[in-house]
Motif scaffolding. Structure first.
Motif, PDB file in Angstrom:
ATOM      1  N   PRO A   1     -66.926 -58.219  31.316  1.00 49.88           N
ATOM      2  CA  PRO A   1     -65.807 -57.281  31.474  1.00 49.88           C
ATOM      3  C   PRO A   1     -66.328 -55.909  31.921  1.00 49.88           C
ATOM      4  CG  PRO A   1     -65.567 -58.535  29.429  1.00 49.88           C
ATOM      5  CD  PRO A   1     -66.941 -58.837  29.964  1.00 49.88           C
ATOM      6  N   LEU A   2     -65.659 -55.315  32.884  1.00 47.34           N
ATOM      7  CA  LEU A   2     -66.142 -54.085  33.522  1.00 47.34           C
ATOM      8  C   LEU A   2     -65.155 -52.946  33.320  1.00 47.34           C
ATOM      9  CD1 LEU A   2     -67.179 -55.662  36.939  1.00 47.34           C
ATOM     10  CD2 LEU A   2     -68.711 -55.108  35.038  1.00 47.34           C
ATOM     11  N   PRO A   3     -65.648 -51.706  33.234  1.00 47.29           N
ATOM     12  CA  PRO A   3     -64.732 -50.570  33.291  1.00 47.29           C
ATOM     13  C   PRO A   3     -64.070 -50.523  34.668  1.00 47.29           C
ATOM     14  CG  PRO A   3     -67.022 -49.839  33.365  1.00 47.29           C
ATOM     15  CD  PRO A   3     -67.050 -51.301  33.066  1.00 47.29           C
ATOM     16  N   ALA A   4     -62.965 -49.805  34.753  1.00 45.88           N
ATOM     17  CA  ALA A   4     -62.143 -49.839  35.966  1.00 45.88           C
ATOM     18  C   ALA A   4     -62.939 -49.498  37.225  1.00 45.88           C
ATOM     19  CB  ALA A   4     -60.968 -48.876  35.809  1.00 45.88           C
ATOM     20  N   SER A   5     -63.765 -48.447  37.154  1.00 42.99           N
ATOM     21  CA  SER A   5     -64.480 -48.010  38.356  1.00 42.99           C
ATOM     22  C   SER A   5     -65.411 -49.090  38.898  1.00 42.99           C
ATOM     23  CB  SER A   5     -65.275 -46.736  38.050  1.00 42.99           C
ATOM     24  OG  SER A   5     -66.209 -46.972  37.007  1.00 42.99           O
ATOM     25  N   GLU A   6     -66.093 -49.793  38.010  1.00 47.05           N
ATOM     26  CA  GLU A   6     -67.017 -50.844  38.455  1.00 47.05           C
ATOM     27  C   GLU A   6     -66.259 -52.046  39.012  1.00 47.05           C
ATOM     28  OE1 GLU A   6     -70.007 -51.894  35.615  1.00 47.05           O
ATOM     29  OE2 GLU A   6     -70.260 -49.817  34.933  1.00 47.05           O
ATOM     30  N   PHE A   7     -65.116 -52.386  38.390  1.00 51.34           N
ATOM     31  CA  PHE A   7     -64.340 -53.512  38.908  1.00 51.34           C
ATOM     32  C   PHE A   7     -63.785 -53.197  40.296  1.00 51.34           C
ATOM     33  CE2 PHE A   7     -60.139 -55.549  39.394  1.00 51.34           C
ATOM     34  CZ  PHE A   7     -60.559 -56.873  39.475  1.00 51.34           C
ATOM     35  N   VAL A   8     -63.259 -51.991  40.471  1.00 52.03           N
ATOM     36  CA  VAL A   8     -62.723 -51.590  41.775  1.00 52.03           C
ATOM     37  C   VAL A   8     -63.816 -51.636  42.828  1.00 52.03           C
ATOM     38  CG1 VAL A   8     -61.750 -49.666  43.084  1.00 52.03           C
ATOM     39  CG2 VAL A   8     -60.864 -50.201  40.803  1.00 52.03           C
ATOM     40  N   ALA A   9     -65.001 -51.118  42.489  1.00 47.46           N
ATOM     41  CA  ALA A   9     -66.115 -51.130  43.448  1.00 47.46           C
ATOM     42  C   ALA A   9     -66.511 -52.552  43.805  1.00 47.46           C
ATOM     43  CB  ALA A   9     -67.300 -50.367  42.860  1.00 47.46           C
ATOM     44  N   LEU A  10     -66.501 -53.428  42.842  1.00 52.35           N
ATOM     45  CA  LEU A  10     -66.874 -54.823  43.063  1.00 52.35           C
ATOM     46  C   LEU A  10     -65.905 -55.487  44.027  1.00 52.35           C
ATOM     47  CD1 LEU A  10     -69.115 -56.737  41.914  1.00 52.35           C
ATOM     48  CD2 LEU A  10     -67.372 -57.602  40.339  1.00 52.35           C
ATOM     49  N   VAL A  11     -64.613 -55.251  43.849  1.00 52.12           N
ATOM     50  CA  VAL A  11     -63.614 -55.863  44.731  1.00 52.12           C
ATOM     51  C   VAL A  11     -63.707 -55.265  46.128  1.00 52.12           C
ATOM     52  CG1 VAL A  11     -61.141 -56.190  45.140  1.00 52.12           C
ATOM     53  CG2 VAL A  11     -62.059 -56.390  42.817  1.00 52.12           C
ATOM     54  N   GLU A  12     -63.832 -53.933  46.209  1.00 53.64           N
ATOM     55  CA  GLU A  12     -63.878 -53.282  47.520  1.00 53.64           C
ATOM     56  C   GLU A  12     -65.116 -53.686  48.304  1.00 53.64           C
ATOM     57  OE1 GLU A  12     -63.496 -49.164  46.562  1.00 53.64           O
ATOM     58  OE2 GLU A  12     -61.286 -49.224  46.625  1.00 53.64           O
ATOM     59  N   ALA A  13     -66.186 -54.058  47.599  1.00 56.99           N
ATOM     60  CA  ALA A  13     -67.403 -54.507  48.280  1.00 56.99           C
ATOM     61  C   ALA A  13     -67.286 -55.949  48.748  1.00 56.99           C
ATOM     62  CB  ALA A  13     -68.596 -54.357  47.345  1.00 56.99           C
ATOM     63  N   LYS A  14     -66.125 -56.589  48.444  1.00 54.76           N
ATOM     64  CA  LYS A  14     -65.890 -58.000  48.800  1.00 54.76           C
ATOM     65  C   LYS A  14     -67.037 -58.870  48.309  1.00 54.76           C
ATOM     66  CE  LYS A  14     -63.120 -56.804  52.861  1.00 54.76           C
ATOM     67  NZ  LYS A  14     -61.872 -57.002  52.140  1.00 54.76           N
ATOM     68  N   ALA A  15     -67.440 -58.598  47.077  1.00 53.82           N
ATOM     69  CA  ALA A  15     -68.590 -59.309  46.500  1.00 53.82           C
ATOM     70  C   ALA A  15     -68.260 -60.787  46.296  1.00 53.82           C
ATOM     71  CB  ALA A  15     -68.957 -58.683  45.151  1.00 53.82           C
ATOM     72  N   ASN A  16     -69.265 -61.600  46.565  1.00 52.18           N
ATOM     73  CA  ASN A  16     -69.181 -63.040  46.257  1.00 52.18           C
ATOM     74  C   ASN A  16     -69.916 -63.248  44.930  1.00 52.18           C
ATOM     75  OD1 ASN A  16     -69.803 -65.914  46.089  1.00 52.18           O
ATOM     76  ND2 ASN A  16     -69.057 -66.008  48.218  1.00 52.18           N
ATOM     77  N   LEU A  17     -69.178 -63.657  43.902  1.00 50.60           N
ATOM     78  CA  LEU A  17     -69.735 -63.726  42.555  1.00 50.60           C
ATOM     79  C   LEU A  17     -70.301 -65.088  42.196  1.00 50.60           C
ATOM     80  CD1 LEU A  17     -67.157 -61.636  40.489  1.00 50.60           C
ATOM     81  CD2 LEU A  17     -69.215 -60.895  41.688  1.00 50.60           C
ATOM     82  N   MET A  18     -70.308 -66.018  43.125  1.00 52.22           N
ATOM     83  CA  MET A  18     -70.860 -67.333  42.808  1.00 52.22           C
ATOM     84  C   MET A  18     -72.377 -67.243  42.649  1.00 52.22           C
ATOM     85  SD  MET A  18     -68.741 -69.850  42.404  1.00 52.22           S
ATOM     86  CE  MET A  18     -69.550 -71.353  42.884  1.00 52.22           C
ATOM     87  N   PRO A  19     -72.917 -67.776  41.562  1.00 52.21           N
ATOM     88  CA  PRO A  19     -74.380 -67.787  41.390  1.00 52.21           C
ATOM     89  C   PRO A  19     -75.002 -68.814  42.329  1.00 52.21           C
ATOM     90  CG  PRO A  19     -73.341 -69.061  39.663  1.00 52.21           C
ATOM     91  CD  PRO A  19     -72.224 -68.458  40.450  1.00 52.21           C
ATOM     92  N   ASP A  20     -76.326 -68.749  42.449  1.00 55.09           N
ATOM     93  CA  ASP A  20     -77.023 -69.765  43.228  1.00 55.09           C
ATOM     94  C   ASP A  20     -76.857 -71.103  42.538  1.00 55.09           C
ATOM     95  OD1 ASP A  20     -77.839 -67.872  45.040  1.00 55.09           O
ATOM     96  OD2 ASP A  20     -79.723 -67.457  43.966  1.00 55.09           O
ATOM     97  N   MET A  21     -76.339 -72.051  43.284  1.00 50.04           N
ATOM     98  CA  MET A  21     -76.056 -73.367  42.711  1.00 50.04           C
ATOM     99  C   MET A  21     -77.147 -74.349  43.117  1.00 50.04           C
ATOM    100  SD  MET A  21     -73.119 -73.131  41.073  1.00 50.04           S
ATOM    101  CE  MET A  21     -72.417 -74.774  41.040  1.00 50.04           C
ATOM    102  N   PRO A  22     -77.765 -75.034  42.141  1.00 53.15           N
ATOM    103  CA  PRO A  22     -78.743 -76.071  42.497  1.00 53.15           C
ATOM    104  C   PRO A  22     -78.052 -77.224  43.211  1.00 53.15           C
ATOM    105  CG  PRO A  22     -78.206 -76.183  40.165  1.00 53.15           C
ATOM    106  CD  PRO A  22     -77.557 -74.946  40.698  1.00 53.15           C
ATOM    107  N   GLU A  23     -78.808 -77.926  44.031  1.00 56.54           N
ATOM    108  CA  GLU A  23     -78.234 -79.066  44.742  1.00 56.54           C
ATOM    109  C   GLU A  23     -77.782 -80.109  43.734  1.00 56.54           C
ATOM    110  OE1 GLU A  23     -80.754 -80.679  47.674  1.00 56.54           O
ATOM    111  OE2 GLU A  23     -80.997 -78.805  48.781  1.00 56.54           O
ATOM    112  N   GLU A  24     -76.630 -80.695  44.025  1.00 53.43           N
ATOM    113  CA  GLU A  24     -76.061 -81.690  43.125  1.00 53.43           C
ATOM    114  C   GLU A  24     -76.737 -83.032  43.359  1.00 53.43           C
ATOM    115  OE1 GLU A  24     -71.670 -83.336  41.755  1.00 53.43           O
ATOM    116  OE2 GLU A  24     -71.926 -82.311  43.675  1.00 53.43           O
TER     117      GLU A  24
END
Length: 533
Positions: free
Chosen positions: A501-524
């Motif tokens: 959970p993030l304070p408002a400023s960090e969440f807004v920055a994260l969305v505006e940066a169009k961040a991709n939050l998926m972690p590195d996924m090992p091959e299935e």
């Protein structure tokens, strides 16, 4: 002032006593009922065992004597006496085999050593059944069963059964030590008895089980006092008491801690609500098919003026119990408009989720609060989602249903939070008309190695699919959990693996940066989870 202090201690001690007494009462009731039911079943099983042993003993005697009759052993010749001794020696339960007259006089019997105190056998006549069972009494009131088989009009074969053979060691020693057992013939003759060591065996509440042989005139009565059965759950009862006392102490300490947060007679928590020290933190909800942020859940944080943060678990129960959670929720909604209103206006695809409690559905005020807060704001009604937890039951389902409809009529969505962990989940789905089901972290934690958790998650997904509901997984912390959810078809998730959970400023920055939050996924390499597609 004195009255206020008394009320404060009533609010502290009342829940403490309830937390201690109610679990102890419930545990004692459940354990006692279980112990008595289990003990009664065990007594019945023991009685059945004694009946089976008596049946086996008599059956062996009859079979042995029938074989001797076929060999023509109708006198006390040396050869026949040897046959009697050999038959006794080769049997499990027979102490002596011999011949007797109809008037009960024993003509001979082998081995003779078993007749240290010879007794007279029951008299018979030519009209009696060919096979008879009787009870013999010795000089010391010892009893022994005897089975006779008619050979001719004047003579019968007789088999005396070993008294030790009917004595069994069956059942829990804690129960059998206080148990009394009696084996009778149908005419009331006592074959064998085992006396109880407990003085309570004659009490009116003693538990008795009776079993009768299906083929022979034998019945068994087994009795034991309830205390002997309760001994089997004594340890669990002690654990429940200790657990309740520990929980009570914790509740008392929490209550005292809240009470001590007094400043010049004013309640610290109420002061914090008035000072608006509660702030929204935003945990991203991620589309796990693309890694994009789909929205967020609003989580409350109490941040004092000095910067110290009070964890939610320390104040939310109190806020809900006092009803102050309603004002906190209203403040949080207003702050979401200030924090993320412009962001959501620029990104109309984003959703924001706000938690409601059972107290919000005691009346329809929440509907007007939502309408007033978000009307013509940067956050549209259709971007809103309100979560209702199962943890506390809704007191008026009809009123709650009406509130649901009014919120949904604005365009907002309703989500069942912590699905499967609390009160009336299926009833809520049927009655209230949710749009979304949120899978609780307690199930997500174990989906990749626990069949039960996978079954529950799969069942919730199946219910959601059949009802046309969306799903969001909470508490996702590992890539194998993400893979499992992807294979199952769950598209939305939140958890620390994506973001805390993030304070408002960090969440807004994260969305505006169009961040991709998926972690590195090992091959299935193989399917994840039992129900993975």
């Amino acid at each position: 002032m004195l009255s206020k202090k008394i009320n404060r201690w009533v609010w502290i001690l009342g829940p403490t006593i309830a937390v201690v007494a109610i679990p102890i009462f419930i545990a004692e009731y459940v354990l006692t009922h279980h112990a008595l039911s289990k003990g009664r079943t065990e007594l019945h099983d023991i009685a059945v065992t004694y009946v089976q042993r008596a049946d086996d003993m008599i059956a062996e005697a009859i079979t042995t004597m029938k074989k001797l009759k076929l060999k023509g052993t109708d006198n006390c010749s040396i050869e026949n006496r040897e046959a009697f001794g050999r038959a006794s020696f080769e049997s499990y339960y027979i102490q002596q085999v011999g011949l007797a007259t109809n008037d009960g006089t024993l003509l001979c019997g082998e081995p003779m050593g078993s007749l240290i105190s010879p007794v007279r056998l029951p008299a018979t006549s030519t009209g009696d059944p060919s096979i008879m069972i009787g009870i013999l009494s010795g000089q010391h009131a010892d009893t022994q069963a005897a089975v006779t088989l008619r050979i001719n009009d004047t003579t019968r074969l007789v088999a005396r059964l070993s008294p030790k053979a009917i004595s069994l060691e069956a059942g829990d020693p804690r129960l059998t030590g206080a148990m009394a057992v009696s084996v009778y013939l149908d005419d009331g003759s006592l074959w064998w008895e085992r006396k109880s060591h407990s003085e309570r065996i004659l009490a009116p509440d003693v538990i008795v089980e009776k079993v009768r042989s299906e083929s022979l005139p034998i019945r068994v009565i087994v009795a034991a006092p309830p205390e002997a059965m309760l001994a089997s759950v004594a340890e669990l009862s002690n654990f429940s008491i200790i657990g309740a006392v520990v929980t009570g102490i914790f509740t008392l300490l929490v209550g005292m801690w809240i009470s001590w947060q007094q400043n010049d007679g004013s309640d610290e928590f109420s002061r914090a609500v008035s000072a608006q020290e509660f702030y929204p933190y935003y945990q991203p909800v991620v589309d796990i098919m693309t890694g994009k942020i789909a929205g967020c859940e609003v989580l409350v944080r109490w941040i004092r003026d000095d910067g110290t943060v009070v964890p939610p678990g320390a104040f939310l129960p109190y806020a809900e119990a006092t009803g102050l959670i309603r004002e906190i929720t209203r403040q949080l909604m207003i702050k979401t408009v200030e924090d993320i209103g412009p962001l959501y206006k620029a990104n109309p695809q984003l959703k924001v989720s706000i938690n409601l409690t059972a107290t919000h559905f005691d009346n329809a005020d929440i509907v007007s609060e939502i309408r007033q807060t978000y009307y013509n704001s940067g956050i549209a009604y259709r971007q809103l989602m309100f979560e209702v937890t199962e943890q506390h039951p809704l007191r008026d389902l009809d009123l709650s249903q009406q509130i649901f409809k009014e919120i949904q009529a604005m365009g907002a969505k309703m989500a069942l939070d912590d699905a499967g962990t609390g009160h009336g989940g299926l009833a809520y789905l049927q009655k209230l008309g949710f749009d979304i089901i949120k899978i609780d972290k307690m199930f997500i934690d174990h989906v990749c190695y626990d069949v039960t958790s996978e079954t529950i998650v799969h069942s919730l997904h199946d219910i959601a699919d059949r009802l046309g509901l969306s799903m969001i997984a909470e508490g996702v912390d590992a890539t194998d959990q993400i893979r499992y959810l992807q294979n199952l078809g769950v598209e939305m998730a939140q958890g620390f693996i994506f973001s805390k959970p993030l304070p408002a400023s960090e969440f807004v920055a994260l969305v505006e940066a169009k961040a991709n939050l998926m972690p590195d996924m090992p091959e299935e390499e193989e399917e994840v989870g039992e129900y993975a597609a």
